[in-house]
Design a protein around this motif. Structure first.
Motif, PDB file in Angstrom:
ATOM      1  N   CYS A  42       0.820  -1.219   0.000  1.00 13.19           N
ATOM      2  CA  CYS A  42       0.000   0.000   0.000  1.00 13.19           C
ATOM      3  C   CYS A  42       0.849   1.262   0.000  1.00 13.19           C
ATOM      4  O   CYS A  42       0.335   2.364  -0.224  1.00 13.19           O
ATOM      5  CB  CYS A  42      -0.961  -0.007   1.182  1.00 13.19           C
ATOM      6  N   PRO A  51      -1.302  -8.474   0.892  1.00 12.09           N
ATOM      7  CA  PRO A  51      -2.686  -8.199   0.473  1.00 12.09           C
ATOM      8  C   PRO A  51      -3.615  -7.790   1.614  1.00 12.09           C
ATOM      9  O   PRO A  51      -4.524  -6.975   1.420  1.00 12.09           O
ATOM     10  CB  PRO A  51      -3.131  -9.525  -0.153  1.00 12.09           C
ATOM     11  N   ASN A  52      -3.427  -8.356   2.801  1.00 12.16           N
ATOM     12  CA  ASN A  52      -4.332  -8.037   3.911  1.00 12.16           C
ATOM     13  C   ASN A  52      -4.134  -6.613   4.412  1.00 12.16           C
ATOM     14  O   ASN A  52      -5.103  -5.884   4.670  1.00 12.16           O
ATOM     15  CB  ASN A  52      -4.121  -9.040   5.048  1.00 12.16           C
ATOM     16  N   ASP A  54      -2.821  -4.206   2.653  1.00 12.73           N
ATOM     17  CA  ASP A  54      -3.215  -3.326   1.556  1.00 12.73           C
ATOM     18  C   ASP A  54      -4.728  -3.098   1.548  1.00 12.73           C
ATOM     19  O   ASP A  54      -5.203  -1.983   1.289  1.00 12.73           O
ATOM     20  CB  ASP A  54      -2.781  -3.911   0.211  1.00 12.73           C
ATOM     21  N   GLN A  55      -5.492  -4.139   1.841  1.00 14.36           N
ATOM     22  CA  GLN A  55      -6.952  -4.000   1.864  1.00 14.36           C
ATOM     23  C   GLN A  55      -7.407  -3.123   3.019  1.00 14.36           C
ATOM     24  O   GLN A  55      -8.323  -2.300   2.874  1.00 14.36           O
ATOM     25  CB  GLN A  55      -7.614  -5.385   1.973  1.00 14.36           C
ATOM     26  N   LYS A  58      -6.829   0.351   2.031  1.00 11.97           N
ATOM     27  CA  LYS A  58      -7.828   0.769   1.035  1.00 11.97           C
ATOM     28  C   LYS A  58      -9.152   1.122   1.697  1.00 11.97           C
ATOM     29  O   LYS A  58      -9.867   2.020   1.247  1.00 11.97           O
ATOM     30  CB  LYS A  58      -8.038  -0.370   0.023  1.00 11.97           C
ATOM     31  N   ASP A  59      -9.475   0.424   2.773  1.00 14.78           N
ATOM     32  CA  ASP A  59     -10.736   0.653   3.480  1.00 14.78           C
ATOM     33  C   ASP A  59     -10.568   1.556   4.696  1.00 14.78           C
ATOM     34  O   ASP A  59     -11.512   1.733   5.479  1.00 14.78           O
ATOM     35  CB  ASP A  59     -11.334  -0.684   3.935  1.00 14.78           C
ATOM     36  N   GLY A 221      -4.435 -10.903   8.557  1.00 10.43           N
ATOM     37  CA  GLY A 221      -5.653 -11.374   7.905  1.00 10.43           C
ATOM     38  C   GLY A 221      -6.438 -12.353   8.759  1.00 10.43           C
ATOM     39  O   GLY A 221      -7.677 -12.314   8.794  1.00 10.43           O
ATOM     40  N   TYR A 267      -7.474   1.438  10.461  1.00 12.84           N
ATOM     41  CA  TYR A 267      -8.735   0.917   9.934  1.00 12.84           C
ATOM     42  C   TYR A 267      -9.756   0.967  11.065  1.00 12.84           C
ATOM     43  O   TYR A 267      -9.503   0.468  12.168  1.00 12.84           O
ATOM     44  CB  TYR A 267      -8.575  -0.523   9.454  1.00 12.84           C
TER      45      TYR A 267
END
Length: 482
Positions: A42, A51-52, A54-55, A58-59, A221, A267
């Motif tokens: 990210c 990926p976790n 980064d998500q 994103k959120d 994750g 987050y």
């Protein structure tokens, strides 16, 4: 009827109490060990697989200018949980501990009925244990990477209390052994940063480092899945960060961005309305404690030198700090550096210019350092690669962020930069005076031979005078210039 009324009243009282507890904000901090700000997907890294994280970015909300106060494990962690600068904790050097009367923000959360857990790496001292109801310490409980008790600790918590979880991985600290994530990153696909060698040893070193970051990401994750299963994700603030820069030459223990800037992702489904944004505002690690306590609705004492940045959650574009301060003290080798940064410039004061900045002993013993030494012997180092061997070093450094965001060109001697040099020199001096910092003559000396890994010197295990010690800095609560 009277008995029925009493039963209904008791039920409503119990339900309201439990509901109120569940509505209190849960807080979860993931803290990696030795990971730089640009080592997550990210943050623009296209080689590492996260990926976790980064998500969640994103959120959620990502910070681009979040700075630690030390690029060294225990001084940084103690600074984070006390909201104090390293010299004000009494533990400015690696492997030292604050006094027992020091207060941590987990301790204040626990006193307000939060169930508090530390799982993974500790490295902070006895005082900090008061802040946790339960500690999962050591590799036996946490596994090689420090993450294997995270989900279990969530499952075992009391369900009628808000919770605070400090999930501290060993990833990605050296040494790197084989694990189920080994090979996730191929050495032949690695492109080392320009300040390292492009040789096979460095590429292999970097691939193994990224494998450990992937493991850190995987377990994040798994925790998110568990929060969803418990229906607690919406009301949980998640923070992802690191304690200092990557364990490579040019990064860990340095006071520039490669050492001091941490990835920082927040987050919070209920609290972050504008998702996927990035804050460019300057924020310090000493600001974490006041922010979390403010969000939890808890008053805190003057001990905390930071400021709450909770308003950035709703308005990430606003300016928060004018100045960031950081320090580098003994970490395997004698050192005393101070850094101040504003939005345009970074100024570094080095009080031990005759000491090369090879990095910590574990980085000096690495394949990446060995390949730099080989290039040095051949006379093939670039100017930036040669920086780790430079002696004497400049007593002062100044970097222009608009022209030089990577801090490659020291402009402290350039006449056109006379005013910003003078201004930041003054700001740093004032901050040091106000917060009780000093430059002891008898600093802790090198415990290991320079450029020789872990070969001990005659000074091994002998401590000198701690910065701030003579000025009683542990009792100094001045916040300093903001």
């Amino acid at each position: 009827m009277k008995q029925l009324f009493i039963l209904i009243s008791l039920y409503l009282f119990f339900y309201s109490a439990v509901h109120a507890q569940k509505e209190k904000l849960n807080i979860l901090v993931f803290i990696a060990d030795d990971v730089s700000s640009d080592d997550l997907g990210c943050y623009g890294n296209t080689q590492v697989k996260t990926p976790n994280i980064d998500q969640l970015a994103k959120d959620g909300l990502k910070f681009d200018n979040f700075y630690l106060t030390a690029s060294s494990c225990s001084p940084s962690r103690n600074s984070i949980i006390t909201g104090r600068y390293p010299h004000n904790t009494g533990a400015a050097e690696l492997h030292t501990t604050p006094p027992l009367d020091m207060i941590s923000f987990p301790e204040l959360l626990r006193k307000k009925n939060y169930y508090s857990v530390l799982a993974g790496k500790f490295h902070m001292g006895p005082y900090a244990k008061r802040g946790f109801d339960k500690l999962y310490e050591g590799h036996k409980n946490n596994g090689d990477g420090g993450e294997e008790s995270w989900v279990a600790s969530l499952q075992d918590r009391p369900k009628n209390k808000p919770f605070f979880m400090w999930y501290a991985s060993y990833d990605a600290h050296r040494e790197w052994g084989p694990n189920k994530f080994s090979g996730a990153h191929r050495p032949d696909e690695m492109e080392p940063p320009f300040y390292l060698s492009n040789g096979p040893g460095t590429k292999s070193d970097l691939a193994k480092y990224y494998d450990e970051i992937k493991r850190f990401d995987f377990y994040i994750g798994e925790v998110v899945k568990e929060l969803k299963a418990q229906k607690e994700l919406d009301n949980t603030l998640i923070i992802i960060m690191s304690d200092n820069g990557r364990p490579f030459p040019h990064s860990k223990t340095r006071v520039n961005d490669r050492g001091m800037k941490t990835p920082f992702v927040m987050y919070w489904r209920k609290g972050i309305k504008n998702k996927g944004l990035t804050s460019k505002s300057l924020v310090s690690a000493v600001d974490i404690a006041p922010t979390l306590l403010t969000l939890a609705g808890i008053n805190y004492p003057d001990q905390f030198q930071g400021h709450s940045f909770h308003k950035l959650i709703a308005n990430p574009d606003q300016t928060f700090r004018n100045y960031i301060f950081a320090e580098h003290n003994w970490h395997d080798y004698e050192a005393h550096e101070r850094m101040v940064r504003n939005k345009d410039y970074m100024y570094i004061l080095n009080s031990r210019p005759m000491k090369p900045q090879n990095g910590p002993a574990d980085a000096v013993g690495s394949p990446s350092f060995k390949e730099l030494e080989t290039l040095k012997d051949k006379g093939e180092l670039s100017a930036i690669q040669a920086d780790v061997f430079l002696v004497p070093r400049p007593h002062e450094e100044l970097f222009d962020y608009k022209r030089d965001p990577l801090q490659l060109l020291n402009v402290a001697s350039v006449p056109e930069y006379g005013e910003p040099l003078k201004d930041l020199r003054k700001v740093l001096k004032e901050w040091m005076i106000e917060t009780g910092d000093n430059i002891p003559e008898n600093l802790t000396k090198d415990w290991y031979l320079k450029e020789a890994g872990l070969i001990k010197t005659e000074f091994h295990n002998i401590r000198g005078e701690m910065p701030g010690e003579k000025l009683n800095a542990t009792k100094n609560n001045v916040k300093g210039i903001f």
